[in-house]
Design a protein around this motif. Structure first.
Motif, PDB file in Angstrom:
ATOM      1  N   GLU A  36       0.839  -1.192   0.000  1.00 50.43           N
ATOM      2  CA  GLU A  36       0.000   0.000   0.000  1.00 50.43           C
ATOM      3  C   GLU A  36       0.877   1.245   0.000  1.00 50.43           C
ATOM      4  O   GLU A  36       1.916   1.284   0.653  1.00 50.43           O
ATOM      5  N   VAL A  37       0.449   2.266  -0.729  1.00 52.35           N
ATOM      6  CA  VAL A  37       1.184   3.527  -0.775  1.00 52.35           C
ATOM      7  C   VAL A  37       0.924   4.274   0.531  1.00 52.35           C
ATOM      8  O   VAL A  37      -0.216   4.573   0.873  1.00 52.35           O
ATOM      9  N   LEU A  38       2.007   4.563   1.265  1.00 48.98           N
ATOM     10  CA  LEU A  38       1.893   5.260   2.546  1.00 48.98           C
ATOM     11  C   LEU A  38       2.023   6.766   2.385  1.00 48.98           C
ATOM     12  O   LEU A  38       1.399   7.531   3.117  1.00 48.98           O
ATOM     13  N   ALA A  39       2.869   7.211   1.444  1.00 51.54           N
ATOM     14  CA  ALA A  39       3.084   8.641   1.232  1.00 51.54           C
ATOM     15  C   ALA A  39       3.461   8.885  -0.221  1.00 51.54           C
ATOM     16  O   ALA A  39       4.045   8.021  -0.876  1.00 51.54           O
ATOM     17  N   VAL A  40       3.113  10.080  -0.713  1.00 48.63           N
ATOM     18  CA  VAL A  40       3.407  10.474  -2.088  1.00 48.63           C
ATOM     19  C   VAL A  40       4.143  11.809  -2.055  1.00 48.63           C
ATOM     20  O   VAL A  40       3.741  12.726  -1.339  1.00 48.63           O
ATOM     21  N   PHE A  41       5.239  11.917  -2.820  1.00 46.73           N
ATOM     22  CA  PHE A  41       6.022  13.144  -2.908  1.00 46.73           C
ATOM     23  C   PHE A  41       6.034  13.630  -4.359  1.00 46.73           C
ATOM     24  O   PHE A  41       6.901  13.243  -5.142  1.00 46.73           O
ATOM     25  N   PRO A  42       5.083  14.500  -4.761  1.00 44.74           N
ATOM     26  CA  PRO A  42       4.991  14.931  -6.161  1.00 44.74           C
ATOM     27  C   PRO A  42       6.186  15.765  -6.635  1.00 44.74           C
ATOM     28  O   PRO A  42       6.500  15.757  -7.816  1.00 44.74           O
ATOM     29  N   LYS A  43       6.866  16.465  -5.730  1.00 41.37           N
ATOM     30  CA  LYS A  43       7.994  17.305  -6.150  1.00 41.37           C
ATOM     31  C   LYS A  43       9.160  16.469  -6.653  1.00 41.37           C
ATOM     32  O   LYS A  43       9.873  16.871  -7.569  1.00 41.37           O
ATOM     33  N   THR A  44       9.365  15.303  -6.059  1.00 42.11           N
ATOM     34  CA  THR A  44      10.458  14.431  -6.487  1.00 42.11           C
ATOM     35  C   THR A  44       9.955  13.210  -7.244  1.00 42.11           C
ATOM     36  O   THR A  44      10.755  12.365  -7.645  1.00 42.11           O
ATOM     37  N   SER A  45       8.647  13.102  -7.421  1.00 43.92           N
ATOM     38  CA  SER A  45       8.003  11.985  -8.114  1.00 43.92           C
ATOM     39  C   SER A  45       8.347  10.647  -7.453  1.00 43.92           C
ATOM     40  O   SER A  45       8.686   9.683  -8.120  1.00 43.92           O
ATOM     41  N   GLN A  46       8.255  10.618  -6.122  1.00 45.94           N
ATOM     42  CA  GLN A  46       8.569   9.410  -5.373  1.00 45.94           C
ATOM     43  C   GLN A  46       7.396   9.000  -4.487  1.00 45.94           C
ATOM     44  O   GLN A  46       6.547   9.827  -4.144  1.00 45.94           O
ATOM     45  N   VAL A  47       7.374   7.717  -4.129  1.00 49.26           N
ATOM     46  CA  VAL A  47       6.340   7.185  -3.248  1.00 49.26           C
ATOM     47  C   VAL A  47       6.988   6.284  -2.203  1.00 49.26           C
ATOM     48  O   VAL A  47       8.070   5.740  -2.419  1.00 49.26           O
ATOM     49  N   ILE A  48       6.312   6.142  -1.062  1.00 53.78           N
ATOM     50  CA  ILE A  48       6.726   5.182  -0.041  1.00 53.78           C
ATOM     51  C   ILE A  48       5.681   4.078  -0.025  1.00 53.78           C
ATOM     52  O   ILE A  48       4.488   4.346   0.132  1.00 53.78           O
ATOM     53  N   VAL A  49       6.141   2.835  -0.218  1.00 54.35           N
ATOM     54  CA  VAL A  49       5.256   1.679  -0.268  1.00 54.35           C
ATOM     55  C   VAL A  49       5.539   0.801   0.947  1.00 54.35           C
ATOM     56  O   VAL A  49       6.698   0.554   1.294  1.00 54.35           O
ATOM     57  N   LYS A  50       4.477   0.330   1.590  1.00 55.75           N
ATOM     58  CA  LYS A  50       4.604  -0.473   2.805  1.00 55.75           C
ATOM     59  C   LYS A  50       5.313  -1.798   2.498  1.00 55.75           C
ATOM     60  O   LYS A  50       4.911  -2.539   1.610  1.00 55.75           O
ATOM     61  N   GLY A  51       6.409  -2.058   3.220  1.00 57.48           N
ATOM     62  CA  GLY A  51       7.150  -3.304   3.074  1.00 57.48           C
ATOM     63  C   GLY A  51       8.122  -3.348   1.909  1.00 57.48           C
ATOM     64  O   GLY A  51       8.670  -4.397   1.601  1.00 57.48           O
ATOM     65  N   VAL A  52       8.359  -2.210   1.255  1.00 57.84           N
ATOM     66  CA  VAL A  52       9.231  -2.158   0.079  1.00 57.84           C
ATOM     67  C   VAL A  52      10.373  -1.181   0.348  1.00 57.84           C
ATOM     68  O   VAL A  52      10.174  -0.143   0.963  1.00 57.84           O
ATOM     69  N   ASN A  53      11.577  -1.522  -0.117  1.00 55.71           N
ATOM     70  CA  ASN A  53      12.774  -0.689   0.013  1.00 55.71           C
ATOM     71  C   ASN A  53      13.070  -0.388   1.486  1.00 55.71           C
ATOM     72  O   ASN A  53      13.220   0.759   1.885  1.00 55.71           O
ATOM     73  N   LEU A  54      13.175  -1.441   2.275  1.00 53.28           N
ATOM     74  CA  LEU A  54      13.406  -1.298   3.711  1.00 53.28           C
ATOM     75  C   LEU A  54      14.860  -0.948   3.985  1.00 53.28           C
ATOM     76  O   LEU A  54      15.778  -1.560   3.444  1.00 53.28           O
ATOM     77  N   LYS A  55      15.062   0.040   4.827  1.00 50.38           N
ATOM     78  CA  LYS A  55      16.392   0.483   5.229  1.00 50.38           C
ATOM     79  C   LYS A  55      16.491   0.389   6.745  1.00 50.38           C
ATOM     80  O   LYS A  55      15.513   0.629   7.457  1.00 50.38           O
ATOM     81  N   THR A  56      17.684   0.052   7.250  1.00 48.08           N
ATOM     82  CA  THR A  56      17.892  -0.004   8.691  1.00 48.08           C
ATOM     83  C   THR A  56      18.644   1.231   9.141  1.00 48.08           C
ATOM     84  O   THR A  56      19.558   1.697   8.460  1.00 48.08           O
ATOM     85  N   LYS A  57      18.236   1.755  10.287  1.00 47.99           N
ATOM     86  CA  LYS A  57      18.870   2.943  10.843  1.00 47.99           C
ATOM     87  C   LYS A  57      19.256   2.637  12.283  1.00 47.99           C
ATOM     88  O   LYS A  57      18.440   2.144  13.061  1.00 47.99           O
ATOM     89  N   HIS A  58      20.499   2.928  12.624  1.00 44.53           N
ATOM     90  CA  HIS A  58      20.999   2.701  13.972  1.00 44.53           C
ATOM     91  C   HIS A  58      20.908   4.009  14.752  1.00 44.53           C
ATOM     92  O   HIS A  58      21.468   5.017  14.339  1.00 44.53           O
ATOM     93  N   LEU A  59      20.191   3.977  15.868  1.00 46.66           N
ATOM     94  CA  LEU A  59      20.017   5.164  16.692  1.00 46.66           C
ATOM     95  C   LEU A  59      20.869   5.054  17.947  1.00 46.66           C
ATOM     96  O   LEU A  59      20.863   4.025  18.630  1.00 46.66           O
ATOM     97  N   LYS A  60      21.571   6.119  18.255  1.00 49.12           N
ATOM     98  CA  LYS A  60      22.359   6.168  19.484  1.00 49.12           C
ATOM     99  C   LYS A  60      21.426   6.407  20.663  1.00 49.12           C
ATOM    100  O   LYS A  60      20.364   7.015  20.507  1.00 49.12           O
ATOM    101  N   PRO A  61      21.833   5.975  21.845  1.00 47.61           N
ATOM    102  CA  PRO A  61      21.016   6.288  23.020  1.00 47.61           C
ATOM    103  C   PRO A  61      21.045   7.792  23.302  1.00 47.61           C
ATOM    104  O   PRO A  61      22.097   8.420  23.255  1.00 47.61           O
ATOM    105  N   ARG A  62      19.895   8.364  23.566  1.00 52.21           N
ATOM    106  CA  ARG A  62      19.791   9.805  23.802  1.00 52.21           C
ATOM    107  C   ARG A  62      20.080  10.169  25.259  1.00 52.21           C
ATOM    108  O   ARG A  62      20.703  11.169  25.543  1.00 52.21           O
ATOM    109  N   GLN A  63      19.579   9.365  26.171  1.00 49.79           N
ATOM    110  CA  GLN A  63      19.763   9.669  27.587  1.00 49.79           C
ATOM    111  C   GLN A  63      20.646   8.606  28.232  1.00 49.79           C
ATOM    112  O   GLN A  63      20.808   7.507  27.699  1.00 49.79           O
ATOM    113  N   GLU A  64      21.175   8.940  29.366  1.00 43.16           N
ATOM    114  CA  GLU A  64      22.031   8.003  30.082  1.00 43.16           C
ATOM    115  C   GLU A  64      21.182   6.842  30.605  1.00 43.16           C
ATOM    116  O   GLU A  64      20.092   7.042  31.128  1.00 43.16           O
ATOM    117  N   GLY A  65      21.667   5.647  30.415  1.00 42.13           N
ATOM    118  CA  GLY A  65      20.933   4.467  30.852  1.00 42.13           C
ATOM    119  C   GLY A  65      20.012   3.910  29.773  1.00 42.13           C
ATOM    120  O   GLY A  65      19.495   2.809  29.905  1.00 42.13           O
TER     121      GLY A  65
END
Length: 117
Positions: A36-65
Motif C-alpha cells: 500500500e502507498v503510505l506517502a506520495v512526494f509529487p515534487k520528487t516523483s517518489q512514493v513510499i510503499v509499505k514493506g518495500v525498500n526497507l532500510k535499517t537505521k541505527h540510533l544512538k542512546p539519547r539519555q544516560e541508561g
C-alpha cells in the motif's frame, strides 16, 4: 557576463498513484512485491510503499541508561517503478481516466476495467 538565473519553483509531477492505493513494484530489488502507498512526494516523483525498500537505521542512546535501537523503515522509490494493482483479480495494470454516469472523472484499470476512485 553570466546570465542571472531566475528563482524557479520546484516542478510538481502529476502522479498516477495516490495515498492508500495498492501497487506492485515492477523494477528493482523489490520487484513483484505488492503493498500500500503510505506517502506520495509529487515534487520528487517518489512514493513510499509499505514493506518495500526497507532500510535499517541505527540510533544512538539519547539519555544516560537508555539503550540504542535499530529501526527498520521504508524509504522512497521512484513512482515509475510502481504499477497499480487489482486485489480482486491479482493483476497489475496501467490506468486510464474515464467519466462516470454522473460526470465524475475517475481512474480505471485498463486490463480489468475496475474503477479505483
Amino acid at each position: 557576463m553570466a546570465a542571472k538565473k531566475a528563482n524557479k519553483k520546484p516542478v510538481r509531477y502529476r502522479m498516477h498513484v495516490k495515498k492508500g492505493d495498492t501497487v506492485q513494484v515492477i523494477a528493482g530489488s523489490d520487484k513483484a512485491k505488492v503493498g500500500e502507498v503510505l506517502a506520495v512526494f509529487p515534487k520528487t516523483s517518489q512514493v513510499i510503499v509499505k514493506g518495500v525498500n526497507l532500510k535499517t537505521k541505527h540510533l544512538k542512546p539519547r539519555q544516560e541508561g537508555e539503550s540504542g535501537q535499530i529501526i527498520t523503515k521504508e524509504a522512497p522509490i521512484h513512482s515509475c517503478k510502481v504499477m497499480l494493482y487489482s486485489t480482486k483479480q491479482n493483476v497489475a495494470s496501467r490506468i486510464c481516466y474515464t467519466y462516470t454516469e454522473d460526470g465524475r472523472k475517475v481512474r480505471m484499470l485498463k486490463k480489468t476495467g475496475e474503477i479505483i476512485d
